[in-house]
Scaffold this motif. Sequence first.
Motif, PDB file in Angstrom:
ATOM      1  N   PRO A  16      33.597  33.152  47.541  1.00 36.51           N
ATOM      2  CA  PRO A  16      34.210  32.965  46.123  1.00 36.51           C
ATOM      3  C   PRO A  16      35.315  32.023  46.321  1.00 36.51           C
ATOM      4  CG  PRO A  16      34.492  35.168  46.527  1.00 36.51           C
ATOM      5  CD  PRO A  16      33.696  34.692  47.799  1.00 36.51           C
ATOM      6  N   PRO A  17      36.111  31.324  45.314  1.00 34.40           N
ATOM      7  CA  PRO A  17      37.218  30.723  45.395  1.00 34.40           C
ATOM      8  C   PRO A  17      38.275  31.623  45.385  1.00 34.40           C
ATOM      9  CG  PRO A  17      36.238  30.203  43.369  1.00 34.40           C
ATOM     10  CD  PRO A  17      35.292  30.956  44.189  1.00 34.40           C
ATOM     11  N   PRO A  18      39.391  31.158  45.756  1.00 35.95           N
ATOM     12  CA  PRO A  18      40.670  32.083  45.877  1.00 35.95           C
ATOM     13  C   PRO A  18      41.215  32.632  44.620  1.00 35.95           C
ATOM     14  CG  PRO A  18      40.998  30.280  47.167  1.00 35.95           C
ATOM     15  CD  PRO A  18      39.764  30.011  46.605  1.00 35.95           C
ATOM     16  N   VAL A  19      40.686  31.698  43.321  1.00 32.71           N
ATOM     17  CA  VAL A  19      41.335  32.096  42.118  1.00 32.71           C
ATOM     18  C   VAL A  19      40.463  33.137  41.512  1.00 32.71           C
ATOM     19  CG1 VAL A  19      41.211  31.115  39.665  1.00 32.71           C
ATOM     20  CG2 VAL A  19      41.944  29.809  41.452  1.00 32.71           C
ATOM     21  N   ASP A  20      38.961  33.347  41.809  1.00 30.94           N
ATOM     22  CA  ASP A  20      38.293  34.551  41.620  1.00 30.94           C
ATOM     23  C   ASP A  20      38.679  35.574  42.182  1.00 30.94           C
ATOM     24  OD1 ASP A  20      36.886  32.369  40.128  1.00 30.94           O
ATOM     25  OD2 ASP A  20      34.995  32.659  41.189  1.00 30.94           O
ATOM     26  N   VAL A  21      39.190  35.750  43.560  1.00 26.20           N
ATOM     27  CA  VAL A  21      39.523  36.738  44.177  1.00 26.20           C
ATOM     28  C   VAL A  21      40.858  37.378  43.657  1.00 26.20           C
ATOM     29  CG1 VAL A  21      40.337  37.732  46.595  1.00 26.20           C
ATOM     30  CG2 VAL A  21      38.361  35.993  46.391  1.00 26.20           C
ATOM     31  N   ILE A  22      41.723  36.437  43.017  1.00 24.65           N
ATOM     32  CA  ILE A  22      42.947  36.904  42.882  1.00 24.65           C
ATOM     33  C   ILE A  22      42.792  37.587  41.230  1.00 24.65           C
ATOM     34  CG2 ILE A  22      45.252  36.267  41.711  1.00 24.65           C
ATOM     35  CD1 ILE A  22      45.282  34.104  43.923  1.00 24.65           C
ATOM     36  N   GLN A  23      41.870  36.913  40.549  1.00 22.30           N
ATOM     37  CA  GLN A  23      41.615  37.360  39.295  1.00 22.30           C
ATOM     38  C   GLN A  23      40.929  38.670  39.412  1.00 22.30           C
ATOM     39  OE1 GLN A  23      39.131  34.321  37.476  1.00 22.30           O
ATOM     40  NE2 GLN A  23      40.916  33.201  36.556  1.00 22.30           N
ATOM     41  N   ALA A  24      40.017  38.953  40.361  1.00 21.81           N
ATOM     42  CA  ALA A  24      39.256  40.393  40.423  1.00 21.81           C
ATOM     43  C   ALA A  24      40.413  41.319  41.097  1.00 21.81           C
ATOM     44  CB  ALA A  24      38.130  40.238  41.615  1.00 21.81           C
ATOM     45  N   LEU A  25      41.431  40.817  41.867  1.00 28.25           N
ATOM     46  CA  LEU A  25      42.449  41.968  42.230  1.00 28.25           C
ATOM     47  C   LEU A  25      43.237  42.151  41.217  1.00 28.25           C
ATOM     48  CD1 LEU A  25      44.019  43.203  44.729  1.00 28.25           C
ATOM     49  CD2 LEU A  25      45.175  41.145  44.863  1.00 28.25           C
ATOM     50  N   VAL A  26      43.747  41.384  40.280  1.00 30.72           N
ATOM     51  CA  VAL A  26      44.396  41.532  39.174  1.00 30.72           C
ATOM     52  C   VAL A  26      43.765  42.573  38.079  1.00 30.72           C
ATOM     53  CG1 VAL A  26      45.800  40.813  36.993  1.00 30.72           C
ATOM     54  CG2 VAL A  26      46.135  39.845  39.508  1.00 30.72           C
ATOM     55  N   ARG A  27      42.437  42.301  37.889  1.00 31.17           N
ATOM     56  CA  ARG A  27      41.739  43.073  37.013  1.00 31.17           C
ATOM     57  C   ARG A  27      41.375  44.452  37.470  1.00 31.17           C
ATOM     58  NH1 ARG A  27      37.283  40.208  37.658  1.00 31.17           N
ATOM     59  NH2 ARG A  27      36.211  42.086  38.690  1.00 31.17           N
ATOM     60  N   ASN A  28      41.199  44.644  38.797  1.00 31.66           N
ATOM     61  CA  ASN A  28      40.716  46.063  39.323  1.00 31.66           C
ATOM     62  C   ASN A  28      42.063  46.743  39.148  1.00 31.66           C
ATOM     63  OD1 ASN A  28      38.191  45.738  39.691  1.00 31.66           O
ATOM     64  ND2 ASN A  28      38.558  44.765  41.702  1.00 31.66           N
ATOM     65  N   ILE A  29      43.298  45.936  39.471  1.00 28.51           N
ATOM     66  CA  ILE A  29      44.348  46.779  39.250  1.00 28.51           C
ATOM     67  C   ILE A  29      44.716  47.292  37.986  1.00 28.51           C
ATOM     68  CG2 ILE A  29      46.802  46.631  39.774  1.00 28.51           C
ATOM     69  CD1 ILE A  29      46.525  44.764  42.112  1.00 28.51           C
ATOM     70  N   GLN A  30      44.606  46.231  37.132  1.00 32.01           N
ATOM     71  CA  GLN A  30      44.938  46.780  35.806  1.00 32.01           C
ATOM     72  C   GLN A  30      43.903  47.810  35.302  1.00 32.01           C
ATOM     73  OE1 GLN A  30      44.458  42.954  33.612  1.00 32.01           O
ATOM     74  NE2 GLN A  30      46.444  42.436  34.032  1.00 32.01           N
ATOM     75  N   GLU A  31      42.848  47.690  35.676  1.00 30.88           N
ATOM     76  CA  GLU A  31      41.740  48.874  35.143  1.00 30.88           C
ATOM     77  C   GLU A  31      41.905  50.151  36.124  1.00 30.88           C
ATOM     78  OE1 GLU A  31      38.229  47.339  35.870  1.00 30.88           O
ATOM     79  OE2 GLU A  31      38.177  46.177  34.051  1.00 30.88           O
ATOM     80  N   GLY A  32      42.805  49.998  37.105  1.00 30.57           N
ATOM     81  CA  GLY A  32      43.242  51.242  38.057  1.00 30.57           C
ATOM     82  C   GLY A  32      42.108  51.736  38.749  1.00 30.57           C
ATOM     83  N   ARG A  33      41.304  50.928  39.061  1.00 31.92           N
ATOM     84  CA  ARG A  33      39.828  51.123  39.974  1.00 31.92           C
ATOM     85  C   ARG A  33      40.398  51.439  41.401  1.00 31.92           C
ATOM     86  NH1 ARG A  33      35.270  47.187  38.885  1.00 31.92           N
ATOM     87  NH2 ARG A  33      35.282  48.450  36.995  1.00 31.92           N
ATOM     88  N   TYR A  34      41.578  50.915  41.974  1.00 29.90           N
ATOM     89  CA  TYR A  34      41.902  51.296  43.279  1.00 29.90           C
ATOM     90  C   TYR A  34      42.613  52.493  43.324  1.00 29.90           C
ATOM     91  CZ  TYR A  34      41.022  46.202  43.932  1.00 29.90           C
ATOM     92  OH  TYR A  34      40.426  44.885  44.002  1.00 29.90           O
ATOM     93  N   THR A  35      43.175  53.267  42.577  1.00 31.91           N
ATOM     94  CA  THR A  35      44.129  54.268  42.874  1.00 31.91           C
ATOM     95  C   THR A  35      43.861  55.510  43.340  1.00 31.91           C
ATOM     96  OG1 THR A  35      45.320  53.536  40.784  1.00 31.91           O
ATOM     97  CG2 THR A  35      46.063  55.513  41.616  1.00 31.91           C
ATOM     98  N   ASP A  36      42.656  56.008  42.617  1.00 34.10           N
ATOM     99  CA  ASP A  36      41.927  57.300  43.412  1.00 34.10           C
ATOM    100  C   ASP A  36      41.393  57.009  44.696  1.00 34.10           C
ATOM    101  OD1 ASP A  36      42.917  58.728  41.056  1.00 34.10           O
ATOM    102  OD2 ASP A  36      40.848  58.405  40.075  1.00 34.10           O
ATOM    103  N   HIS A  37      40.682  55.874  44.876  1.00 34.45           N
ATOM    104  CA  HIS A  37      40.046  55.535  46.101  1.00 34.45           C
ATOM    105  C   HIS A  37      41.104  55.098  47.256  1.00 34.45           C
ATOM    106  CE1 HIS A  37      35.922  55.477  44.277  1.00 34.45           C
ATOM    107  NE2 HIS A  37      36.532  54.561  43.485  1.00 34.45           N
ATOM    108  N   LEU A  38      42.171  54.539  46.767  1.00 32.03           N
ATOM    109  CA  LEU A  38      43.177  54.342  47.996  1.00 32.03           C
ATOM    110  C   LEU A  38      43.935  55.573  48.368  1.00 32.03           C
ATOM    111  CD1 LEU A  38      44.943  52.152  49.436  1.00 32.03           C
ATOM    112  CD2 LEU A  38      46.477  52.073  47.530  1.00 32.03           C
TER     113      LEU A  38
END
Length: 279
Positions: free
Chosen positions: A65-87
């Motif tokens: 995927p292009p870098p823009v898609d990766v950065i958007q996915a990173l921001v989206r998952n952070i905003q949704e709190g998807r990483y917190t518990d797993h991290l």
Amino acid sequence: MSDRAGREGAAARSAADALMDRPVEKASLLRRRPELLLSPAVLVLVLAVWHLVVQWFEVSRFVLPPPVDVIQALVRNIQEGRYTDHLLYTVRNSLTGFAAGTILGVLVGGLLAASSIVERVLHPYIVAFQTFPKIALVPMLTIWFGFDAQPKMIIAGILAFFPVMVNAYVGLTSLDVESEELMRSLRSSRLQTFVKLRLPTALPYIFAGLELALVFAILGAVTGEFLGSRQGLGFLIQQFSAQLRTEDIFALLIIFAILGMAVHMLISWLRKKVIYWQG
């Protein structure tokens, strides 16, 4: 009147000199630490090449995927709190295994350094277990302890044990003969020799082992999550892989990179606090 004009002229010259000194100070800072400019430049270059490769060769987004898609996915998952518990789950298991492996590694390394007989007796077994693929233990640990946190902690501790043990042993046996003879001439006890000479000599080696051990502990915990877990960053990568969400996998790699940098900064900070005489 002339004095006032002179003071105003001097003030104007000092202000002008200050303005001229600022670029000079910045330039001297960049000469002393060029990495402040070069490191961001390397990142920008890598992202630019990545984007151009995807565009020019029309690489599928499922492959790269292009870098823009990766950065958007990173921001989206952070905003949704998807990483917190797993991290938090991965970090907790990694740190627990790292602490256990570090304590055991220092104790075993110190025991091997203190007794040549123990070193000769245990050395073949240590070498055999060190060359053994520890990842092969994960399925067996999962059978024994289930899909909870214990197998991840154990494999993290095992992977953290060997760098600390080896570096502790090397550090404790890397004594300057003249310094050791000086301590004997001063009639120092074995405890005083250990505290004043052996331990300070071994600390740089031990901290080098700690930096490797903490990285290995994280890798061990994540590997355990790959092979059997209901939570953690490894489990999250498996979910994204099953759903062909490549941009989310690359976003997780950024999380791993940030975690690795945080680990390095933590060990470096502790090294400066503990080994303060090295500057």
